[in-house]
Design an enzyme around this catalytic site. Structure first.
Site, PDB file in Angstrom:
ATOM      1  N   SER A 180      33.512  44.577  47.918  1.00  0.00           N
ATOM      2  CA  SER A 180      34.920  44.206  47.767  1.00  0.00           C
ATOM      3  C   SER A 180      35.754  45.082  48.683  1.00  0.00           C
ATOM      4  O   SER A 180      35.612  45.015  49.905  1.00  0.00           O
ATOM      5  CB  SER A 180      35.345  44.339  46.293  1.00  0.00           C
ATOM      6  OG  SER A 180      36.673  43.899  46.114  1.00  0.00           O
ATOM      7  N   THR A 181      36.597  45.950  48.144  1.00  0.00           N
ATOM      8  CA  THR A 181      37.446  46.805  48.971  1.00  0.00           C
ATOM      9  C   THR A 181      36.596  47.638  49.927  1.00  0.00           C
ATOM     10  O   THR A 181      35.685  48.341  49.503  1.00  0.00           O
ATOM     11  CB  THR A 181      38.276  47.740  48.074  1.00  0.00           C
ATOM     12  OG1 THR A 181      38.929  46.985  47.073  1.00  0.00           O
ATOM     13  CG2 THR A 181      39.294  48.509  48.901  1.00  0.00           C
ATOM     14  N   HIS A 207      34.550  39.853  47.922  1.00  0.00           N
ATOM     15  CA  HIS A 207      35.804  39.394  47.324  1.00  0.00           C
ATOM     16  C   HIS A 207      36.846  39.176  48.423  1.00  0.00           C
ATOM     17  O   HIS A 207      37.256  40.132  49.085  1.00  0.00           O
ATOM     18  CB  HIS A 207      36.332  40.435  46.333  1.00  0.00           C
ATOM     19  CG  HIS A 207      35.397  40.704  45.198  1.00  0.00           C
ATOM     20  ND1 HIS A 207      35.529  41.798  44.369  1.00  0.00           N
ATOM     21  CD2 HIS A 207      34.310  40.027  44.739  1.00  0.00           C
ATOM     22  CE1 HIS A 207      34.575  41.788  43.457  1.00  0.00           C
ATOM     23  NE2 HIS A 207      33.819  40.722  43.662  1.00  0.00           N
ATOM     24  N   MET A 301      36.315  47.915  44.533  1.00  0.00           N
ATOM     25  CA  MET A 301      37.042  48.250  43.315  1.00  0.00           C
ATOM     26  C   MET A 301      36.484  47.440  42.156  1.00  0.00           C
ATOM     27  O   MET A 301      36.127  46.276  42.312  1.00  0.00           O
ATOM     28  CB  MET A 301      38.530  47.942  43.522  1.00  0.00           C
ATOM     29  CG  MET A 301      39.424  48.246  42.343  1.00  0.00           C
ATOM     30  SD  MET A 301      41.180  48.022  42.757  1.00  0.00           S
ATOM     31  CE  MET A 301      41.246  46.269  43.118  1.00  0.00           C
ATOM     32  N   ASP A 304      32.173  44.513  39.414  1.00  0.00           N
ATOM     33  CA  ASP A 304      31.460  43.258  39.631  1.00  0.00           C
ATOM     34  C   ASP A 304      30.082  43.530  40.217  1.00  0.00           C
ATOM     35  O   ASP A 304      29.933  44.293  41.166  1.00  0.00           O
ATOM     36  CB  ASP A 304      32.270  42.355  40.570  1.00  0.00           C
ATOM     37  CG  ASP A 304      31.650  40.975  40.729  1.00  0.00           C
ATOM     38  OD1 ASP A 304      30.926  40.536  39.807  1.00  0.00           O
ATOM     39  OD2 ASP A 304      31.894  40.332  41.768  1.00  0.00           O
TER      40      ASP A 304
END
Length: 361
Positions: A180-181, A207, A301, A304
């Protein structure tokens, strides 16, 4: 208090963002109208985190970001439009060192920004804790002085030299990657280090909004020896390929006419983030024995992927968590480690080598 510098040429956007973060209660705020003013504030205000618009007069966001990463390296969150051009510019910003991005509202600004206020605050708070590798980014900045559309800073390291013969008719297993991030630059380095003959298809749940994953896949395809594509329809899997889940959907696996295929599925409310890493891994566990799956959870972050990959390890599969020392945000891999679900904890630049070792007899 977290010191936040808001950089935007729109007076309305500066006012709305200032109100949102003032209401949050844990930010000390300064504002700048363009990149030149932002650079002046680096020494006087010394921000912990910056929100940075891309399109501004005098000095745009990308040029400003370039200078920030040399003069005052700190977490930067880009404010980006959800257009194809905005996606390309945002991916360039992430390669230059930005840790995250937030979508710019498209309609009535004062109405739409309220709907994303909570997400804005959460992303900026998370970004403020992100790891920004200062000396490494300086070396990248020096290499990036030549004119570019895709910056030299995004070039991945040389591919791992070990060679594995591909098997065009058989898929012995799958590598399932979640991030993600901070994920796009991490994918540059992971996928860019795998050889063209890598025998297991690689499926990626990153994401991102739907308008971003297509440009991300095309960018990775240009950088990598693997063939990289976005999964926007039912797609048969093949060795030597990496598959990026389409944003605003989930990436799942199915079997059709005896062959494994990847396909986009409507976002499920049972999962908080999309494309969902947990849902990808769960769908793979329903189709293949765990010994034929390797899960890789990288920077991001939240948590998940941690639950599903922990189940994968418990069932006998292999999992790799990115080490805290290299993760921009150690939320997702840290959650896997805390569950006892990581078979290995690896620095980013060693993950490709670990995959090669696992697949080399």
């Amino acid at each position: 208090m977290t010191k936040l510098l808001i950089v935007d040429d729109s007076a309305l956007m500066r006012r709305l963002l200032t109100e949102i973060f003032t209401t949050a209660g844990d930010f000390e705020i300064a504002v700048a109208r363009n990149g030149a003013e932002a650079l002046e504030q680096l020494g006087t205000f010394s921000p912990d985190v910056i929100t940075l618009d891309i399109h501004m007069p005098e000095m745009d966001g990308l040029a400003c970001l370039d200078r920030i990463m040399v003069l005052h390296p700190c977490p930067v969150v880009m404010v980006s439009s959800l257009t194809a051009e905005g996606a390309e510019e945002t991916l360039e910003a992430l390669a230059l060192g930005a840790v995250d991005f937030i979508p710019k509202p498209k309609g009535a600004l004062s109405l739409e920004i309220d709907a994303i206020a909570a997400d804005l605050v959460a992303r900026v708070r998370s970004a403020a804790t992100a790891r920004v590798p200062r000396s490494h980014r300086l070396q990248e900045r020096l290499r990036a002085r030549a004119p570019r559309r895709l910056p030299a800073a995004s070039n991945p390291p040389a591919s791992v030299q070990t060679t594995i013969d591909p098997s065009p008719t058989d898929i012995p297993g799958l590598v399932l990657v979640g991030c993600s991030t901070g994920g796009p630059p991490a994918l540059d380095r992971l996928l860019g280090s795998l050889p063209a003959g890598f025998p297991w298809p690689v499926l990626v749940a990153q994401h991102m909004p739907g308008s971003f994953t297509g440009p991300l896949a095309r960018r990775l395809d240009r950088l990598c020896a693997l063939d990289v594509m976005e999964v926007d329809k039912a797609t048969p899997l093949a060795s030597g390929h990496a598959y990026i889940g389409r944003g605003d959907a989930d990436l799942i696996l199915s079997r059709r006419a005896g062959h494994l295929v990847a396909l986009p599925a409507p976002m499920s409310e049972a999962y908080l983030w999309h494309p969902s890493v947990d849902r990808l891994v769960d769908s793979a566990l329903r189709l293949l024995p765990p010994q034929r799956l390797i899960g890789v959870l990288m920077t991001g972050m939240g948590n998940d992927g941690a639950a599903a990959m922990a189940r994968l390890k418990q069932a006998g599969g292999q999992t790799i968590a990115e080490a805290e020392s290299t993760a921009v945000v150690w939320g997702m891999p840290g959650a896997l480690v805390s569950r006892g679900g990581a078979s290995r904890i690896c620095a980013l630049d060693t993950i490709a080598g670990e995959l090669m070792a696992l697949l080399t007899p």
